[in-house]
Scaffold this active site. Structure first.
Site, short mmCIF file in Angstrom:
data_model
loop_
_atom_site.label_atom_id
_atom_site.label_comp_id
_atom_site.label_asym_id
_atom_site.label_seq_id
_atom_site.Cartn_x
_atom_site.Cartn_y
_atom_site.Cartn_z
CB THR A 262 2.89 5.04 8.73
OG1 THR A 262 4.16 4.96 8.25
CG2 THR A 262 2.57 6.38 8.28
CD GLU A 263 3.78 -0.73 9.20
OE1 GLU A 263 4.72 -1.42 9.38
OE2 GLU A 263 3.49 -0.64 8.01
CG ASN A 264 8.22 2.21 16.69
OD1 ASN A 264 7.84 2.37 17.86
ND2 ASN A 264 9.32 1.79 16.08
CG HIS B 159 12.75 2.59 12.74
ND1 HIS B 159 14.05 2.53 11.77
CD2 HIS B 159 13.05 2.68 14.06
CE1 HIS B 159 14.68 2.07 12.80
NE2 HIS B 159 14.22 2.30 14.05
CG ASN C 156 7.64 -0.12 6.89
OD1 ASN C 156 6.96 0.74 6.91
ND2 ASN C 156 7.31 -1.16 7.91
#
Ligand SMILES: *[C@@H]1O[C@H](CO)[C@@H](O)[C@H](O)[C@H]1NC(C)=O
Ligand SMILES: *[C@@H]1O[C@H](CO)[C@@H](O)[C@H](O)[C@H]1NC(C)=O
Length: 566
Positions: free
Chosen positions: A409-411, A342, A260
C-alpha cells in the site's frame, strides 16, 4: 517514519567490521528479469490531508492536523500548513489525467473523516457536499478505468472527537469510527470494492501519543500509544464486522488494514541476542497490529516485555492493555487482505535499558536501530535504499500470518534536495530495486496482489512540511494553483507497468535512458517557466492596453476630423 536514534561512531564501526564482504553479497542478489502474475495491479497513492487543501471549505470540519499545524508552535518545519497543500480538492480532473498518463490500474487515496462528518459523529449530521465530492472523484476514476482503493482513516481525526472525548485515548472512538465507516460503505460501496480501514496506525499512535511529533501532539510515554493502538484495533474489527454483516453480500468487496514496517535485520546473524532483538523489532512494529488481527492477541514478546517492565516500574498492571476472550475472537480474522507499507531497513542489536529510566516504547523494546553508512540515503534522513529488506519483510508477513493476500500500500522515496528537480534518478533506482525484490518475493511464494508506489504528487509531509518530495509529479508550491510537472520516474514507472515487470536487460536499460532524456526536456520547460509566465503577463497587460490606446487615438482623430469639417 522515525529518525535513527543513537547511532554513535562506535556502533557504525562495529557494524562495518561485522558486515564482511561475503555477508553483503548474500544480501544483494542479482537483478531478476521476469514478469509479474497476470492481473497484478499497479498504482500510486496519496492521502486526503496531505493533498486536498480546502481545509474549511464546503462544510468541512477541522481535523486534529488542522489544529496541530495552525497552532504554529514549531510543530511543523517552516510553520507550514496544509490549508491549500496541492489544492487537490479543486483539481480532480487534472489529477485523474495524471493517473491516466501514468497508466496505473489503481489509485489509493483516503477520505477525510471531518469532510464527511464535520464533528466526527454521524448523528450530528452528514456533509452532503463532502459525499458529493468523493462520489464524483470515484466516478471520475472509474470512467478512466482506474480502480479506487479507499482508505477510511489516514491520521486526520475530526478535532471535536479529540477535544471533547480524547480521540483515540477513548474507546468510544471505535464506535464513532465504525459509524463513519458504515456511512462510507453505504455511500460509496456500490463502486468501491477495496477498503483500507487505517493507514499506518503504528506511526499515528507512536508520534501522536508518545513522541508528540504528530497531531494531537501528546507525550504520554509508554502508555498513550498502547491505549490508542488498542482502540484502533477494536475500531478496525468493528468496521470489518459491520461490512461483513451488512454490506458484503450486496457489495462483494474487501476490507483490510494497511500496516507500515521497516525490515529489521540482526547485526550479527550468529548472535542469538541480536536475532531475538530483530524479531522483537518486527513484533513491536508489524506484529503489534497484525497479530491481534491474524492470531487474536498481541505478540507474546510484547506482552512479556511490557509486562515485566511495568512490574519493575511498580505498576500492578501491564501498560499494554488486555483483550478479553470475547474481544480476541471478535478481532481474529478481521482482514480480507494485508496492506503493507514499507520504506527502508535497519540493523538491530540488543540493548537492555533499565526500567527505572521510566516507561517508553523505546525502553520496552530493548534494542538499538542502526544503519549501514554505505546504504544510499535519499531525501529524508531516515530513508536509505535497501531493496533486499523488502523481500525479507514480504516473506516474513507471508509466513507469520498464514500466507494472506498482500497489497503493498506504500513504498517510495523522497528526492535528494541537490538533485535537479525533475530528474529523480535516485527514485528510479529505488523503484526498480524495490519492485524487483517484490518480484523475487512472489517467486518465493508470497501472495502479492498489487503494488502502490508512494506517491502521486509532492505533498504535505506532516512534520516535515513541504521539504520532502515523494511525488512522481513535482508540485510548485510557490504558485497559487500548484502546477504539477512530471519527473523522470513517471516515464520509468509507466514502462514497468506496461511491461508488467522487467522483460529483459536490453529493454530495461532503454527505459532508463528514455526517462532521463524526457526529464532533461521537462527540466528545460520548468526553467523556462518564469520567462513564459512573464510573456503571459505581458500579453495579458499589453493586449488590453494597446486596444484601449487604439480606441482612444481613433476617438481623438474622429473628434479632430469632425472639428475640421465644422
Ligand atoms: C469518552 O467518550 C464519551 C463519549 O462517547 C464521553 O462521555 C466520555 O466522557 C469520554 N471519556 C473521557 C475520559 O474523555
Ligand atoms: C461474515 O458474514 C458471513 C455471512 O453473513 C457469516 O457467515 C460469517 O460468520 C461472518 N464472519 C464472521 C467472522 O463474523
Amino acid at each position: 517514519m522515525k529518525p535513527v536514534r543513537a547511532v554513535t561512531l562506535w556502533w557504525v564501526l562495529l557494524l562495518a567490521s561485522r558486515l564482511g564482504a561475503t555477508r553483503k553479497e548474500s544480501l544483494e542478489e542479482a537483478f531478476y528479469y521476469g514478469t509479474f502474475p497476470l492481473g497484478f495491479t499497479w498504482g500510486v497513492g496519496s492521502s486526503a490531508f496531505q493533498t486536498e487543501g480546502a481545509w474549511d471549505q464546503d462544510g468541512k470540519g477541522p481535523s486534529i492536523w488542522d489544529t496541530f499545524t495552525h497552532s504554529r508552535k514549531g510543530n511543523v518545519l517552516g510553520e507550514e500548513t496544509a490549508d491549500v497543500a496541492c489544492n487537490g480538492y479543486y483539481k480532480v480532473q487534472e489529477d485523474v489525467a495524471l493517473l491516466r498518463e501514468l497508466h496505473v490500474s489503481h489509485y489509493r487515496f483516503s477520505l477525510s473523516w471531518p469532510r464527511l462528518l464535520p464533528t466526527g459523529v454521524r448523528a450530528d449530521g452528514v456533509n452532503k457536499k463532502g459525499i458529493q465530492f468523493y462520489s464524483d472523484f470515484i466516478d471520475a476514476l472509474l470512467n478512466s478505468n482506474i480502480t479506487p482503493i479507499v482508505t477510511l482513516h489516514h491520521w486526520d481525526l475530526p478535532q471535536l472527537l479529540q477535544g471533547n472525548y480524547g480521540g483515540w485515548q477513548n474507546v468510544s472512538a471505535a464506535s464513532y469510527f465504525s459509524d463513519y465507516a458504515s456511512l462510507c460503505f453505504e455511500a460509496f460501496g456500490d463502486r468501491v470494492k477495496h477498503w483500507v480501514t487505517f493507514s499506518d496506525p503504528r506511526t499515528m499512535a507512536e508520534k501522536g501519543y508518545e513522541t508528540g511529533h504528530h497531531a494531537p501532539g501528546l507525550k504520554l510515554h509508554g502508555t498513550g500509544l498502547y491505549q490508542a493502538a488498542h482502540h484502533v484495533i477494536k475500531a478496525h474489527a468493528q468496521a470489518w464486522h459491520s461490512y461483513n454483516n451488512t454490506w458484503r453480500s450486496k457489495q462483494q468487496g474487501l476490507v483490510g488494514i494497511s500496516l507500515n514496517c521497516d525490515w529489521g535485520e540482526p547485526v550479527d546473524i550468529t548472535n542469538p541476542k541480536d536475532i531475538e532483538a530483530a524479531e522483537r523489532y518486527l513484533q513491536f512494529c508489524l506484529g503489534w497490529f497484525a497479530n491481534p488481527i491474524y492470531a487474536g492477541d498481541y505478540p507474546q514478546v510484547m506482552k512479556d516485555h511490557i509486562g515485566r517492565k511495568s512490574a519493575e516500574q511498580g505498576l500492578d498492571m501491564s501498560r499494554l492493555p488486555v483483550f478479553s476472550l470475547q474481544e480476541k475472537s471478535y478481532i481474529k480474522g478481521t482482514s480480507d487482505f494485508l496492506g503493507l507499507g514499507h520504506f527502508t531497513t535497519r540493523y538491530i542489536t540488543e540493548r537492555n535499558y533499565p526500567a527505572r529510566q521510566g516507561p517508553s516504547y523505546q525502553n520496552d523494546r530493548d534494542l538499538v536501530e542502526l544503519v549501514d553508512p554505505n546504504w544510499p540515503d535519499l531525501g529524508s534522513k531516515w530513508l536509505h535504499s535497501v531493496p533486499w529488506g523488502f523481500r525479507r519483510l514480504l516473506n516474513f508477513a507471508q509466513t507469520q500470518y498464514g500466507n494472506p493476500p498482500i497489497y503493498v500500500t506504500e513504498n517510495g522515496a523522497s528526492q535528494k534536495l541537490h538533485c535537479t528537480q525533475l530528474c529523480d534518478e535516485w527514485r528510479i533506482q529505488y523503484l526498480k530495486g524495490y519492485t524487483n525484490e517484490m518480484l523475487k518475493a512472489i517467486k518465493d511464494g508470497a501472495n502479492i496482489k498489487g503494488y502502490t508506489s508512494w506517491s502521486l504528487l509532492d505533498k504535505f509531509e506532516w512534520e516535515r512540511g513541504y521539504s520532502d518530495r515523494y511525488g512522481f509529479y513535482y508540485v510548485d508550491f510557490n504558485k497559487k494553483n500548484r502546477p504539477r510537472y512530471p519527473k523522470a520516474s513517471v516515464e520509468y514507472y509507466k514502462k514497468i507497468i506496461t511491461a508488467n515487470g522487467f522483460p529483459n536487460p536490453r529493454e530495461v536499460e532503454s527505459w532508463y535512458l528514455k526517462a532521463l532524456e524526457t526529464c532533461s526536456i521537462n527540466n528545460q520547460m520548468l526553467a523556462a517557466e518564469p520567462f513564459l509566465s512573464y510573456m503571459q503577463i505581458m500579453t495579458e497587460i499589453m493586449v488590453p492596453t494597446v486596444c484601449t490606446l487604439c480606441i482612444l487615438i481613433a476617438a481623438v482623430l474622429l473628434m479632430l476630423l469632425l472639428r475640421s469639417l465644422s
